[in-house]
Design an enzyme around this catalytic site. Structure first.
Site, short mmCIF file in Angstrom:
data_model
loop_
_atom_site.label_atom_id
_atom_site.label_comp_id
_atom_site.label_asym_id
_atom_site.label_seq_id
_atom_site.Cartn_x
_atom_site.Cartn_y
_atom_site.Cartn_z
N GLU A 1 -13.44 -12.39 -5.48
CA GLU A 1 -12.27 -11.58 -5.85
C GLU A 1 -11.04 -11.92 -5.03
O GLU A 1 -9.91 -11.57 -5.39
CB GLU A 1 -12.59 -10.09 -5.67
CG GLU A 1 -13.77 -9.59 -6.48
CD GLU A 1 -15.10 -9.78 -5.78
OE1 GLU A 1 -16.14 -9.49 -6.38
OE2 GLU A 1 -15.09 -10.25 -4.61
N CYS B 1 -8.25 -2.18 4.15
CA CYS B 1 -8.07 -3.25 5.13
C CYS B 1 -9.38 -3.71 5.75
O CYS B 1 -9.50 -4.85 6.20
CB CYS B 1 -7.15 -2.79 6.26
SG CYS B 1 -5.49 -2.38 5.71
N GLU C 1 0.83 -1.21 0.00
CA GLU C 1 0.00 0.00 0.00
C GLU C 1 0.86 1.26 0.00
O GLU C 1 0.52 2.26 -0.64
CB GLU C 1 -0.93 -0.02 1.22
CG GLU C 1 -2.04 1.01 1.17
CD GLU C 1 -3.05 0.77 2.27
OE1 GLU C 1 -4.11 0.16 1.99
OE2 GLU C 1 -2.78 1.16 3.42
N LYS D 1 -15.27 -10.00 8.20
CA LYS D 1 -14.23 -10.84 7.60
C LYS D 1 -14.82 -12.16 7.10
O LYS D 1 -14.27 -12.79 6.20
CB LYS D 1 -13.12 -11.12 8.61
CG LYS D 1 -12.32 -9.89 9.03
CD LYS D 1 -11.46 -9.36 7.90
CE LYS D 1 -10.59 -8.20 8.37
NZ LYS D 1 -9.83 -7.58 7.26
N CYS E 1 -10.66 -2.01 14.91
CA CYS E 1 -10.85 -3.46 15.10
C CYS E 1 -10.97 -3.85 16.57
O CYS E 1 -11.53 -4.91 16.88
CB CYS E 1 -9.70 -4.22 14.48
SG CYS E 1 -9.49 -3.93 12.71
N SER F 1 -7.44 1.53 -2.15
CA SER F 1 -6.23 0.78 -2.45
C SER F 1 -6.64 -0.57 -3.03
O SER F 1 -7.64 -1.16 -2.63
CB SER F 1 -5.43 0.56 -1.17
OG SER F 1 -4.43 -0.40 -1.37
N GLU G 1 2.07 1.74 -3.40
CA GLU G 1 0.93 2.22 -4.20
C GLU G 1 0.70 3.71 -3.96
O GLU G 1 0.44 4.47 -4.91
CB GLU G 1 -0.31 1.41 -3.83
CG GLU G 1 -1.54 1.71 -4.66
CD GLU G 1 -2.74 0.87 -4.24
OE1 GLU G 1 -3.68 0.77 -5.05
OE2 GLU G 1 -2.75 0.34 -3.11
N GLU H 1 -16.00 -11.29 3.76
CA GLU H 1 -14.83 -11.04 2.94
C GLU H 1 -14.17 -12.34 2.50
O GLU H 1 -13.75 -12.49 1.34
CB GLU H 1 -13.83 -10.18 3.71
CG GLU H 1 -12.57 -9.84 2.93
CD GLU H 1 -11.54 -9.11 3.77
OE1 GLU H 1 -10.92 -8.17 3.25
OE2 GLU H 1 -11.35 -9.49 4.95
#
Length: 578
Positions: free
Chosen positions: A365, A298, A278, A357, A503, A318, A281, A360
């Site tokens: 993807e 994230c 990142e 998560k 988190c 990102s 990037e 996710e």
């Protein structure tokens, strides 16, 4: 500060103007039970459990503003009978399968019933809607346990501004529902789990994967790897009666080995990897001037929020996968090659503080050559459940260390667990890469704290400035995004975490009841533990992690290389707002 004087149970109290009777009573050490009330989130006074006598009337104290000369009585026979009646009516419409409920022992309805000495259900008859919705990979809804307190609605609509659930119908048929009554999986829900954290009963819970993990561990043909997020180690102890914010990294690793995992890795390693990808990037975008500001990716709740609400700005996210997905990708490529293991036989289990998560982990993807990067996601609560089920004496375990070569992270990886942590970790690396100089002070305290939106400007030796913004809680994120779209704010780098505090208070963390959350600043205690863990690390910058350096030298080549993009980067999809 203007104050007034009131009488509470015969004792004179001086309180600030605007104080509720509930707050005034608690300041005097007088306990008034509540169910629907949740400070800053829900003040509907719908459950009537907190009623007090104010003159001849019974009034809900959570919304009753104290007035000069008011005479309040909190413990008369009339008050106790009214509270008992309210709770008994709730119980008459409640699924009372308490022993098998996920909230057994931690249910606020159970606690209030016990406090009021309710030993039987007086009222019987027809029950309202018993609908269950198990369509979401992250969150289960069981209307048979719902008490219509509205706390979940407050969290979803007021705090997160997602509005995936709300009250529907009227009277006896009232229920909490999604738009048009569609399954939760087909709604705008971002799976953050803040509704679970506010629910006083078991009407909302995570979609458990414990049995699947037990099956994986029992399969001799499977090589089962586990990884743990930074926020888990500072909250897991609460499930075993330890103080909030206790750091238990070594005990957690030892417990995971006792459960039978073949390797125990630290997601902090992949957090460092995320910073390398990142950060590179960001430098690339700063050079080209395209797709700025760069926004962190994230947090899966934040990503899905963007897909629903700001699809025209998805290019600003990102392209980096989140840390645990990167770790999974490295386990099934670099680690599998190094160990000579067929990646088809590897099961990657992520222990996360987050329910999003789970969603996710199932995204198409986030896979490579037909294999998902991560196979199972367990919450902190689920891990605690497995440890208890296995009969492990967690509190007395001796500390053990993570496995390598992809199991050791830096202090920068640790602070991903608190709001501002990703930005701080990235800036530690980006500053040194762009300036070629060592930081004088490692901590970027300007991006720390619990203000909803925090701004900071990093000045590089060459005169270049990186304007940053940090937001936590999706309501704050929406405010920030709308200001950017209106052209009122301009940044180069933005960090967003869906959950308030980051988190550390994710939807998969230990649930804290309303009374405790008012006594203890949960976010502050867990965040303090995260930063203490960072300070205890020998390596505190991602680009100094020797295992990260070795990974690039032996396998990936360089940050943002072709192979790195193939394994560590992803794309996003536009989703409907309805």
């Amino acid at each position: 500060m203007d104050t007034i004087k009131i009488m509470i149970d015969g004792i004179e109290a001086e309180v600030a103007k605007g104080t509720t009777v509930l707050e005034a009573a608690r300041d005097q050490g007088i306990h008034i039970p509540t169910l629907c009330y949740l400070k800053g989130i829900n003040h509907s006074s719908s459950c009537r459990v907190c009623v007090v006598e104010a003159g001849p009337r019974l009034i809900a104290s959570c919304t009753l503003i104290a007035e000069e000369g008011m005479n309040i009585r909190t413990n008369t026979r009339k008050v106790r009978d009214a509270r008992r009646t309210s709770v008994e009516l709730l119980l008459s419409d409640h699924n009372q399968e308490c022993l098998s409920c996920s909230r057994s022992g931690g249910c606020e309805l159970q606690a209030v019933s016990s406090d009021l000495n309710i030993r039987k259900v007086t009222y019987t008859g027809e029950k309202s809607s018993q609908e269950k919705d198990y369509t979401s990979p992250a969150i289960l809804r069981d209307a048979s346990k719902c008490i219509l307190c509205g706390r979940c609605v407050g969290a979803c609509s007021t705090v997160q501004t997602v509005g995936a659930i709300s009250f529907a119908r009227r009277g006896f048929d009232t229920m909490i529902s999604t738009a048009f009554g569609r399954p939760l999986a087909d709604s705008t829900c971002v799976n953050c789990g803040q509704c679970i954290m506010t629910c006083p009963v078991g009407a909302l819970s995570e979609h458990e994967s414990i049995n699947e993990v037990w099956n994986d561990l029992a399969d001799p043909g499977k090589y089962v790897v586990v990884q743990t997020a930074p926020a888990v180690r500072v909250a897991l102890g609460e499930e075993f009666g330890m103080p909030v914010g206790t750091r238990l990294t070594g005990k957690m690793v030892a417990a995971l080995r006792k459960l039978g995992f073949d390797k125990v890795f630290d997601t902090n390693f992949a957090a460092d990897l995320t910073i390398m990808e990142e950060g590179t990037e960001l430098i690339s975008r700063l050079t080209s001037g395209q797709n700025l500001p760069l926004m962190t990716s994230c947090c899966p709740g934040w990503v899905k929020f963007m897909e629903h609400n700001f699809p025209d700005m998805l290019d600003n996210l990102s392209t980096c996968k989140s840390p645990h997905e990167m770790e999974g990708a490295m386990v099934k490529s670099f680690f599998a090659n190094k160990m000579g293991i067929d990646p088809h036989n590897i099961v990657v289990v992520s222990i996360m503080p987050c329910t999003a998560k789970k969603f996710e982990g199932a995204r198409e993807e986030l896979s490579h050559e037909g294999l998902q990067d991560v196979d199972r996601v367990l919450t902190t609560r689920e891990l605690a459940g497995m440890i208890k089920e296995a009969g492990i004496d967690f509190v007395n375990l001796k500390d053990e260390a993570f496995d390598n070569p992809i199991g050791e992270g830096s202090g920068a990886g640790v602070i991903f667990g608190a709001t501002g942590g990703v930005a701080e970790a990235a800036l530690r690396t980006v500053f040194e890469v762009l300036s070629g100089k060592e930081l004088d002070t490692i901590e970027y305290t300007a991006v720390r704290g619990m203000d909803g939106i925090r701004e900071n400007i990093i000045e590089l030796p060459n005169g270049r400035k990186i304007r940053t913004a940090v937001a936590h809680g999706l309501g704050n994120a929406r405010t920030l995004m709308e200001a950017i779209k209106r052209g009122e704010q301009s940044y180069e780098f933005i960090e967003v975490m869906a959950c308030p505090g980051g988190c550390i208070t994710g939807g998969g963390q230990p649930i804290v009841d309303a009374r405790t959350s008012e006594r203890i600043d949960i976010k502050a205690e867990r965040a303090k533990a995260i930063y203490t863990e960072d300070e205890a690390q020998t390596v505190r910058k991602s680009h100094h992690n020797p295992y990260i350096k070795a990974l690039y030298e032996e396998f990936l080549g360089a940050p943002n290389s072709h192979l790195a993009h193939e394994l560590l980067h992803t794309h996003y999809v536009t989703r409907s707002r309805f």
